[in-house]
Scaffold this motif. Structure first.
Motif, short mmCIF file in Angstrom:
data_model
loop_
_atom_site.label_atom_id
_atom_site.label_comp_id
_atom_site.label_asym_id
_atom_site.label_seq_id
_atom_site.Cartn_x
_atom_site.Cartn_y
_atom_site.Cartn_z
N MET A 118 0.99 -1.18 0.01
CA MET A 118 -0.06 0.23 0.04
C MET A 118 0.77 1.28 -0.25
O MET A 118 1.83 1.27 0.71
N SER A 119 0.55 2.02 -0.93
CA SER A 119 1.55 3.28 -1.15
C SER A 119 1.11 4.28 0.12
O SER A 119 0.26 4.20 0.77
N GLY A 120 2.14 5.31 0.35
CA GLY A 120 2.00 6.26 1.35
C GLY A 120 0.75 7.07 1.10
O GLY A 120 -0.01 7.71 2.07
N ASP A 121 0.24 7.32 -0.36
CA ASP A 121 -1.01 8.09 -0.75
C ASP A 121 -1.97 7.58 -0.09
O ASP A 121 -2.72 8.12 0.39
N ASP A 122 -2.12 6.12 -0.35
CA ASP A 122 -3.53 5.35 -0.07
C ASP A 122 -3.59 5.39 1.38
O ASP A 122 -4.52 5.53 2.02
N LEU A 123 -2.48 5.06 2.20
CA LEU A 123 -2.22 5.02 3.64
C LEU A 123 -2.88 6.38 4.21
O LEU A 123 -3.81 6.16 5.05
N LEU A 124 -2.36 7.43 3.76
CA LEU A 124 -2.81 8.59 4.42
C LEU A 124 -4.24 9.05 4.05
O LEU A 124 -4.93 9.77 4.94
N ILE A 125 -4.97 8.68 2.74
CA ILE A 125 -6.12 9.11 2.45
C ILE A 125 -6.87 8.23 3.42
O ILE A 125 -7.81 8.67 4.07
N LYS A 126 -6.85 6.81 3.57
CA LYS A 126 -7.46 6.03 4.57
C LYS A 126 -7.67 6.66 6.09
O LYS A 126 -8.64 6.45 6.80
N ILE A 127 -6.30 6.94 6.46
CA ILE A 127 -6.33 7.60 8.00
C ILE A 127 -7.05 8.89 7.87
O ILE A 127 -7.63 8.98 9.17
N ASP A 128 -6.97 9.62 6.67
CA ASP A 128 -7.75 10.94 7.08
C ASP A 128 -9.42 10.76 7.04
O ASP A 128 -9.90 11.44 7.81
N GLU A 129 -9.84 9.34 6.36
CA GLU A 129 -11.07 9.32 6.30
C GLU A 129 -11.60 8.64 7.70
O GLU A 129 -12.61 9.22 8.38
N ARG A 130 -10.77 8.01 8.37
CA ARG A 130 -11.08 7.30 9.54
C ARG A 130 -10.58 8.07 10.79
O ARG A 130 -11.31 7.90 11.96
N TRP A 131 -9.42 8.52 10.85
CA TRP A 131 -8.89 9.43 12.16
C TRP A 131 -8.27 10.66 11.50
O TRP A 131 -7.18 11.06 11.51
N PRO A 132 -9.46 11.54 11.24
CA PRO A 132 -8.82 13.02 10.78
C PRO A 132 -8.30 13.82 11.79
O PRO A 132 -7.60 14.66 11.41
N GLU A 133 -8.16 13.29 13.28
CA GLU A 133 -7.48 14.25 14.32
C GLU A 133 -5.92 13.89 14.10
O GLU A 133 -5.30 14.48 14.86
N THR A 134 -5.66 12.50 13.40
CA THR A 134 -4.23 12.39 13.44
C THR A 134 -3.52 13.41 12.64
O THR A 134 -4.11 13.50 11.33
N LEU A 135 -2.43 13.87 12.99
CA LEU A 135 -1.47 14.84 12.30
C LEU A 135 -0.43 13.73 11.28
O LEU A 135 0.15 12.99 11.78
N LYS A 136 -0.61 14.33 10.21
CA LYS A 136 0.17 13.35 9.05
C LYS A 136 1.30 14.04 8.57
O LYS A 136 1.11 15.38 7.94
N ILE A 137 2.55 13.49 8.37
CA ILE A 137 3.76 14.10 8.14
C ILE A 137 4.37 12.94 7.05
O ILE A 137 4.35 11.83 7.19
N VAL A 138 4.76 13.65 5.87
CA VAL A 138 5.21 13.06 4.61
C VAL A 138 6.72 13.12 4.53
O VAL A 138 7.25 14.19 4.59
N LEU A 139 7.45 11.75 4.50
CA LEU A 139 8.72 11.84 4.27
C LEU A 139 9.14 11.51 2.69
O LEU A 139 8.41 10.60 2.19
N THR A 140 9.44 12.44 1.84
CA THR A 140 9.47 12.42 0.44
C THR A 140 10.69 12.76 -0.13
O THR A 140 11.63 13.58 0.31
N GLY A 141 10.96 12.03 -1.23
CA GLY A 141 12.26 12.61 -2.08
C GLY A 141 11.96 13.40 -3.09
O GLY A 141 10.52 13.86 -3.54
N TYR A 142 12.85 14.00 -3.67
CA TYR A 142 12.47 15.18 -4.67
C TYR A 142 11.55 14.36 -5.90
O TYR A 142 10.83 15.20 -6.34
#
Length: 890
Positions: free
Chosen positions: A73-97
């Protein structure tokens, strides 16, 4: 306010926030955990998105830090699911250029809090996580306040029902309570907003400091490197001293920049001392000489006074002690317009350094706050002195960190005296010679009585009496009984008359000498000494040609008086001293750090356990110049066998070797030695992590040397462990590497590798005649240093060994790539990294390091693309170094 899912699962506020780290690379997870482990979070880790969702179901997660590209599961899909179920959780992304565009799309899709680019900056990552935690805690507090308010309102409503007979009174009470609650709630929100703003400002300041320190370091490194190269070139003595002053100033400025950044570490108790043996007199003289540039344009003298119980060497953090002394001297000079700043050094039970000035002094009220942060004696907007007001605060914190204390005595308009007491070890007591003749008399001609006061006390240690005259009309015919005359040429003082102005003619022309007046004859019997400022290099030669026997530059330190004045004074009058030979007393280093004809001789036998032939050749060449007998072991097992068969003074043990590695070999050698006396074992490795140092210490190894080898440091450690000061080793108590006689770095103790200098590129990074392509591949400074440490004759031979070794290793690594034998590939890459670094193949070294990291993690996806790059870069690097072997470095 409705709190969804995992923000609060009970009525109690959690003591720690849950922090979830999601990344498919174990290396990144470990690095993140090391950074965040002491930051007050409950840390959870997941290798993919599915595991992360399971953890979210079970645990209370406040903050999630997720990679973008992961299996299952990519980071995109994971964070979208978390946003839907746990919107209060603060999400920080580690990304390459390469993932920036996806990340920006994700900002709108899942409301992420922030993204951080790889490789990340540790300080920025920490500040981001703490900002997110502050926001989450703010939401928790909002929820709690709302909950309490609702509960209170319910109670008030119940009371209102039961108190129908007193409606008016109840309503009045309810109104008052509501007003108080609203006021408290508003106050809490204001405080919370203020705290958040303060944290943002603090984070911004930290990032600004980190950025600016980097920007300042860049030109400073160029200044320091340029001056170092100048010292290696052909310069006159005056030019060398000027360049050395500039070099010392650059190093001190670089140290001060680092100290500013260390200020927060001091407050957080994260600053570690780097202790070693150092020359106390040199430290004091260097500091005074460095600060002397601040008094060129005003009538202020910097004077030192050293008692007869001061040791030659002390054991402590030389850099931090020098920082304290520099701060105190600089601070005294700011507020002193005339007179002197005196540095008094004494040693009884503790080392005591006093910095006394004749400046403006301080009132009793100022003394109460003098060590507070951002405090200065004159805090007005029209103050004449600059500075941040941090100098004395840092002095106090560093002194206390060393177990000492700092104090100050001062009166308004009467000057100040700062005293630093440090409980540090010492050795080699200072021997001060005393003139055997009956106390010879000298005279100082100056209009600065402070200079006389301290110079008189210093000369009394040599059994020499000093008198004083501030007259512009000093009668030369009355100076015959003086053994020496000091002329302070920086103040108004009598100068020699024309009849005696030419010293050479007086010495070589007897007729002229016979015609001199009586005063001039008397004056020529004395040793005539000129005292000039530290900027008077151009005057020295002229003064000696015209009249003076000796020229001394201020500040007058004890070392200068011993090596310059006292030696000339004794020879001039044929005096004798008690048990003191100037030729045998060595006040300078045996070999100047810029003199590559190294004079140290070490009659020792050393075993070198190293599997790389090129590294063997380099180490053998360096040790050969020291007179060391060298024995070679090509692997750990061979080292164990040779240690059984022979007696060695020292063993140099590479960490990564075939058959048996350095750790296993060291443990076996120590075990075989048993309770008998054994020789020290020094680790050699291209990995410079704290964990590696700890493994060496736990294995019983005595010290640690990182590769590529710093030759000056290498010689110091060889000299120490083979010399007279080597301690007797106990198998049960190995030497603590952190307390080694010399320290390799002053980095913050962590798992990050020690900083290595980047090879310079561009038009200024290579010598005339070298192609720019070669200079992009090779670090010529390393090759030139290697040539100096061995010789121009030996260099082609050891380069040939490196070429042969590399030409054999590259095909082997190609096969390991094809066979997907990642662990073996990582081992070969480690050796290539080490040998390439030793011969200045900078780009090849960095590529080998990347291959080693990915291969040892069995990361096929990242390893395979490096195969073609390795093949091409190795060919180019070998072609460049073959050109150097053929045509030389010039």
């Amino acid at each position: 306010m409705t709190v969804k899912n995992n923000m609060l699962s009970s009525n109690e506020v959690p003591s720690k926030l849950g922090l979830l780290l999601v990344d498919d690379e174990e290396f990144n997870l470990k690095a993140l955990k090391r950074i965040l482990r002491d930051q007050g979070f409950n840390i959870f880790c997941a290798r993919d998105g599915l595991a992360a969702l399971e953890l979210m179901e079970r645990e209370q997660i406040a903050i999630i830090i997720s990679d973008m590209r992961m299996p299952n599961m990519s980071g995109d899909d994971l964070l979208i699911k978390i946003d839907e179920r746990w919107p209060e959780t603060l999400k920080i992304v580690l990304t390459g250029y390469t993932d920036i565009s996806n990340t920006l799309n994700l900002l709108n899709a899942s409301s992420i809090y922030r993204y951080i680019s790889k490789p990340w900056d540790d300080d920025f990552l920490l500040s981001t996580v703490h900002e997110a935690a502050a926001i989450y805690w703010g939401k928790v507090m909002d929820y709690c306040v709302e909950k309490n308010t609702l509960a209170q309102n319910e109670k008030l409503q119940e009371s209102n029902t039961h108190l129908r007979h007193s409606v008016e009174q109840s309503q009045a009470r309810l109104k008052k309570v509501n007003e108080k609650l609203k006021s408290a709630y508003d106050g809490e929100r204001r405080l919370r907003r203020a705290r958040q703003e303060a944290e943002k400002e603090s984070s911004a300041k930290s990032r600004f400091l980190a950025t600016m320190s980097h920007e300042i370091r860049t030109p400073l490194n160029a200044i320091i490197a340029t001056n170092s190269l100048l010292l290696e070139s052909t310069l006159s003595d005056e030019q060398k001293e000027l360049v050395q002053l500039s070099l010392n100033g650059g190093k001190t400025l670089l140290s001060l920049i680092n100290d500013i950044l260390d200020f927060s570490k001091i407050n957080a108790d994260k600053l570690e001392l780097q202790n070693s043996w150092f020359d106390l007199l040199k430290l004091v003289d260097d500091s005074c000489e460095l600060m002397s540039g601040q008094v060129i344009n005003k009538p202020v003298e910097i004077i030192t006074l050293t008692d007869d119980k001061v040791p030659r060497e002390c054991f402590g953090d030389e850099g931090r002690i020098k920082q304290i002394l520099n701060n105190l001297i600089s601070n005294a000079l700011k507020f002193t317009e005339f007179g002197c700043v005196a540095v008094e050094v004494s040693m009884h039970d503790t080392l005591t350094i006093k910095v006394r000035d004749t400046g403006i002094g301080m009132s009793a009220e100022n003394l109460k706050h003098i060590f507070d942060e951002f405090t200065q004696v004159d805090d007005s907007t029209t103050r004449r002195t600059g500075g941040t007001g941090l100098g004395l605060t840092i002095c106090k914190q560093l002194t206390e960190l060393m177990g000492g204390n700092i104090s100050v005595q001062s009166s308004l308009n009467e000057g100040s005296c700062f005293s630093v007491e440090l409980p540090i070890k010492s050795r080699s007591l200072l021997h001060l010679p005393r003139v055997k003749q009956t106390k010879p008399e000298c005279i100082l001609l100056s209009q600065n009585p402070s200079l006389f006061t301290y110079l008189k006390r210093q000369l009394e240690l040599f059994n020499i009496q000093l008198n004083y005259s501030d007259s512009n009309h000093f009668e030369i015919d009355k100076s015959g009984h003086y053994a020496a005359i000091f002329y302070d040429l920086d103040t108004v003082c009598p100068l020699p008359n024309d009849n005696s102005s030419n010293k050479n003619s007086n010495k070589n022309n007897n007729k002229a000498s016979n015609n001199m007046d009586n005063g001039s004859q008397n004056q020529r019997q004395a040793l005539n000494i000129a005292l000039i400022s530290n900027d008077g290099f151009g005057r020295e030669k002229t003064l000696k040609q015209q009249f003076f026997d000796l020229v001394l530059r201020k500040p007058l330190g004890l070392r200068s008086l011993l090596t310059n004045f006292l030696q000339s004074f004794v020879k001039h009058h044929h005096y004798s001293t008690d048990d003191f030979q100037f030729e045998g007393e060595n006040w300078q280093k045996q070999a100047d750090e810029h003199n590559y004809q190294y004079s140290l001789y070490i009659p020792a036998k050393i075993l070198v356990a190293e599997d790389s032939p090129s590294n063997q050749a380099v180490i053998k060449s360096i040790l050969k110049n020291l007179g060391v007998e060298v024995d070679i072991a090509n692997n750990g097992q061979e080292a164990v066998e040779k240690a059984q068969q022979n007696s060695y003074d020292l063993i140099l043990m590479d960490m990564a070797m075939p058959i048996k590695d350095g750790i296993s070999a060291s443990k076996e050698i120590i075990k075989q030695a048993g309770s008998t006396h054994r020789c020290p074992i020094l680790a050699l490795t291209a990995n410079a992590y704290k964990e590696d140092r700890q493994r060496c210490s736990e294995a019983g190894m005595s010290d640690f040397i990182s590769k590529p080898i710093d030759v000056a440091l290498f010689r110091e450690k060889i000299s120490y462990w083979c010399g007279q000061h080597r301690p007797q080793l106990d198998v049960e108590t190995p030497i603590d590497i952190s307390l080694s006689t010399t320290t390799e770095t002053k980095s913050d103790p962590g798992s990050e590798p020690m900083p290595e200098s980047e090879p310079e590129t561009g038009p200024n990074s290579y010598e005339h005649g070298q192609s720019q392509q070669h200079c992009e591949l090779l670090d010529f400074s390393i090759l030139k240093q290697l040539e100096r440490d061995t010789s121009s004759e030996v260099l082609p031979d050891i380069i040939s060994i490196f070429i042969d070794e590399t030409e054999q290793r590259i095909p082997l690594m190609m096969n390991l790539f094809d066979q997907e034998q990642w662990q073996a590939l990582g081992s070969e890459a480690h050796t290539l990294k080490s040998s390439s670094g030793s011969f200045g193949a900078a780009k090849l070294q960095k590529l080998a390091e990347k291959i080693e990291q990915h291969a040892l993690q069995n990361d096929k996806a990242r390893s395979v693309p490096l195969r073609a790059e390795l093949h091409k870069l190795a060919q180019l690097s070998l072609a460049a170094i073959k050109d150097v072997q053929k045509n030389g470095l010039n």
